[in-house]
Motif scaffolding. Sequence first.
Motif, PDB file in Angstrom:
ATOM      1  N   ARG A   3       0.833  -1.202   0.000  1.00  9.69           N
ATOM      2  CA  ARG A   3       0.000   0.000   0.000  1.00  9.69           C
ATOM      3  C   ARG A   3       0.873   1.260   0.000  1.00  9.69           C
ATOM      4  N   ASP A   4       0.560   2.170  -0.899  1.00  8.76           N
ATOM      5  CA  ASP A   4       1.201   3.488  -0.960  1.00  8.76           C
ATOM      6  C   ASP A   4       0.188   4.477  -0.414  1.00  8.76           C
ATOM      7  N   LYS A   5       0.376   4.897   0.834  1.00 10.25           N
ATOM      8  CA  LYS A   5      -0.602   5.787   1.463  1.00 10.25           C
ATOM      9  C   LYS A   5      -0.628   7.168   0.823  1.00 10.25           C
ATOM     10  N   ALA A   6       0.519   7.651   0.349  1.00  9.54           N
ATOM     11  CA  ALA A   6       0.572   8.992  -0.235  1.00  9.54           C
ATOM     12  C   ALA A   6      -0.263   9.083  -1.509  1.00  9.54           C
ATOM     13  N   ALA A   7      -0.261   8.016  -2.312  1.00 10.46           N
ATOM     14  CA  ALA A   7      -1.005   8.032  -3.566  1.00 10.46           C
ATOM     15  C   ALA A   7      -2.386   7.391  -3.429  1.00 10.46           C
ATOM     16  N   GLY A   8      -2.649   6.759  -2.292  1.00 17.48           N
ATOM     17  CA  GLY A   8      -3.927   6.081  -2.121  1.00 17.48           C
ATOM     18  C   GLY A   8      -4.060   4.870  -3.027  1.00 17.48           C
ATOM     19  N   PHE A   9      -2.958   4.154  -3.228  1.00 17.81           N
ATOM     20  CA  PHE A   9      -2.909   3.030  -4.158  1.00 17.81           C
ATOM     21  C   PHE A   9      -2.461   1.781  -3.408  1.00 17.81           C
ATOM     22  N   ALA A  10      -3.120   0.676  -3.687  1.00 14.93           N
ATOM     23  CA  ALA A  10      -2.745  -0.601  -3.068  1.00 14.93           C
ATOM     24  C   ALA A  10      -2.929  -1.705  -4.090  1.00 14.93           C
ATOM     25  N   PHE A  11      -2.081  -2.731  -3.988  1.00 14.56           N
ATOM     26  CA  PHE A  11      -2.233  -3.886  -4.872  1.00 14.56           C
ATOM     27  C   PHE A  11      -1.908  -5.160  -4.116  1.00 14.56           C
ATOM     28  N   LEU A  12      -2.570  -6.206  -4.518  1.00 11.65           N
ATOM     29  CA  LEU A  12      -2.420  -7.522  -3.898  1.00 11.65           C
ATOM     30  C   LEU A  12      -1.523  -8.372  -4.781  1.00 11.65           C
ATOM     31  N   THR A  13      -0.541  -9.007  -4.161  1.00 12.37           N
ATOM     32  CA  THR A  13       0.365  -9.886  -4.890  1.00 12.37           C
ATOM     33  C   THR A  13       0.837 -10.989  -3.964  1.00 12.37           C
ATOM     34  N   GLY A  14       1.474 -11.971  -4.517  1.00 17.02           N
ATOM     35  CA  GLY A  14       2.049 -13.035  -3.717  1.00 17.02           C
ATOM     36  C   GLY A  14       3.462 -12.681  -3.315  1.00 17.02           C
ATOM     37  N   SER A  15       3.830 -12.960  -2.065  1.00 12.57           N
ATOM     38  CA  SER A  15       5.150 -12.610  -1.579  1.00 12.57           C
ATOM     39  C   SER A  15       5.502 -13.452  -0.359  1.00 12.57           C
ATOM     40  N   THR A  16       6.803 -13.483  -0.058  1.00 15.61           N
ATOM     41  CA  THR A  16       7.252 -14.128   1.177  1.00 15.61           C
ATOM     42  C   THR A  16       7.421 -13.104   2.285  1.00 15.61           C
ATOM     43  N   SER A  17       7.208 -11.818   1.999  1.00  9.23           N
ATOM     44  CA  SER A  17       7.295 -10.755   3.008  1.00  9.23           C
ATOM     45  C   SER A  17       6.135 -10.896   3.983  1.00  9.23           C
ATOM     46  N   THR A  18       6.394 -10.498   5.222  1.00  5.47           N
ATOM     47  CA  THR A  18       5.357 -10.573   6.246  1.00  5.47           C
ATOM     48  C   THR A  18       5.239  -9.238   6.959  1.00  5.47           C
ATOM     49  N   SER A  19       4.152  -9.067   7.668  1.00  2.00           N
ATOM     50  CA  SER A  19       3.910  -7.847   8.414  1.00  2.00           C
ATOM     51  C   SER A  19       2.982  -8.148   9.574  1.00  2.00           C
ATOM     52  N   GLY A  20       3.097  -7.350  10.614  1.00  6.72           N
ATOM     53  CA  GLY A  20       2.211  -7.506  11.764  1.00  6.72           C
ATOM     54  C   GLY A  20       0.858  -6.854  11.545  1.00  6.72           C
ATOM     55  N   LYS A  21       0.778  -5.949  10.565  1.00  4.30           N
ATOM     56  CA  LYS A  21      -0.477  -5.265  10.269  1.00  4.30           C
ATOM     57  C   LYS A  21      -1.255  -6.040   9.213  1.00  4.30           C
ATOM     58  N   ILE A  79       1.872  -4.168   3.764  1.00  5.24           N
ATOM     59  CA  ILE A  79       3.183  -3.542   3.876  1.00  5.24           C
ATOM     60  C   ILE A  79       3.074  -2.163   3.233  1.00  5.24           C
ATOM     61  N   ASP A  80       3.391  -1.117   4.014  1.00  6.64           N
ATOM     62  CA  ASP A  80       3.340   0.254   3.512  1.00  6.64           C
ATOM     63  C   ASP A  80       4.655   0.583   2.810  1.00  6.64           C
ATOM     64  N   VAL A  81       4.558   1.112   1.599  1.00  2.41           N
ATOM     65  CA  VAL A  81       5.732   1.479   0.808  1.00  2.41           C
ATOM     66  C   VAL A  81       5.694   2.978   0.517  1.00  2.41           C
ATOM     67  N   GLU A  82       6.867   3.553   0.248  1.00  7.14           N
ATOM     68  CA  GLU A  82       6.940   4.983  -0.030  1.00  7.14           C
ATOM     69  C   GLU A  82       6.698   5.302  -1.500  1.00  7.14           C
ATOM     70  N   ILE A  83       7.107   4.398  -2.395  1.00  8.45           N
ATOM     71  CA  ILE A  83       6.962   4.635  -3.829  1.00  8.45           C
ATOM     72  C   ILE A  83       6.298   3.429  -4.467  1.00  8.45           C
ATOM     73  N   SER A  84       5.328   3.692  -5.315  1.00  5.54           N
ATOM     74  CA  SER A  84       4.625   2.639  -6.040  1.00  5.54           C
ATOM     75  C   SER A  84       4.458   3.099  -7.486  1.00  5.54           C
ATOM     76  N   PRO A  85       3.903   2.262  -8.350  1.00  7.66           N
ATOM     77  CA  PRO A  85       3.672   2.712  -9.725  1.00  7.66           C
ATOM     78  C   PRO A  85       2.765   3.940  -9.822  1.00  7.66           C
ATOM     79  N   ALA A  86       1.955   4.179  -8.805  1.00 10.96           N
ATOM     80  CA  ALA A  86       1.055   5.329  -8.831  1.00 10.96           C
ATOM     81  C   ALA A  86       1.745   6.634  -8.443  1.00 10.96           C
ATOM     82  N   SER A  87       2.917   6.555  -7.783  1.00  6.32           N
ATOM     83  CA  SER A  87       3.574   7.773  -7.335  1.00  6.32           C
ATOM     84  C   SER A  87       4.993   7.945  -7.859  1.00  6.32           C
ATOM     85  N   HIS A  88       5.538   6.963  -8.561  1.00  9.53           N
ATOM     86  CA  HIS A  88       6.907   7.069  -9.072  1.00  9.53           C
ATOM     87  C   HIS A  88       6.944   8.039 -10.253  1.00  9.53           C
ATOM     88  N   PRO A  89       7.897   8.978 -10.271  1.00  9.61           N
ATOM     89  CA  PRO A  89       7.932   9.984 -11.348  1.00  9.61           C
ATOM     90  C   PRO A  89       8.034   9.388 -12.748  1.00  9.61           C
TER      91      PRO A  89
END
Length: 84
Positions: A15-33, A46-56
Amino acid sequence: MKPSIHPPYGPVVFRDKAAGFAFLTGSTSTSGKTVEWEDGNTCPVIDVEISPASHPFCTGTARVLDTAGRVERFERPYAGREVR
């Protein structure tokens, strides 16, 4: 592959909170949220700073550098020298 040495693979929401964009994918990453996804399933988020919706580059707001000026500045000190 050896059994029981690989991390669990499952759905994760990035999830990119700044752009209001989220996507679901398969991953081995984990999170408590967790977050409830559009299909009703609860997935780790998992909150990220840059996503396809916000990358220049992806949004078309990338700056173009002046490469001609850089080449001229590089060649300036060697302008009077003879090429062998």
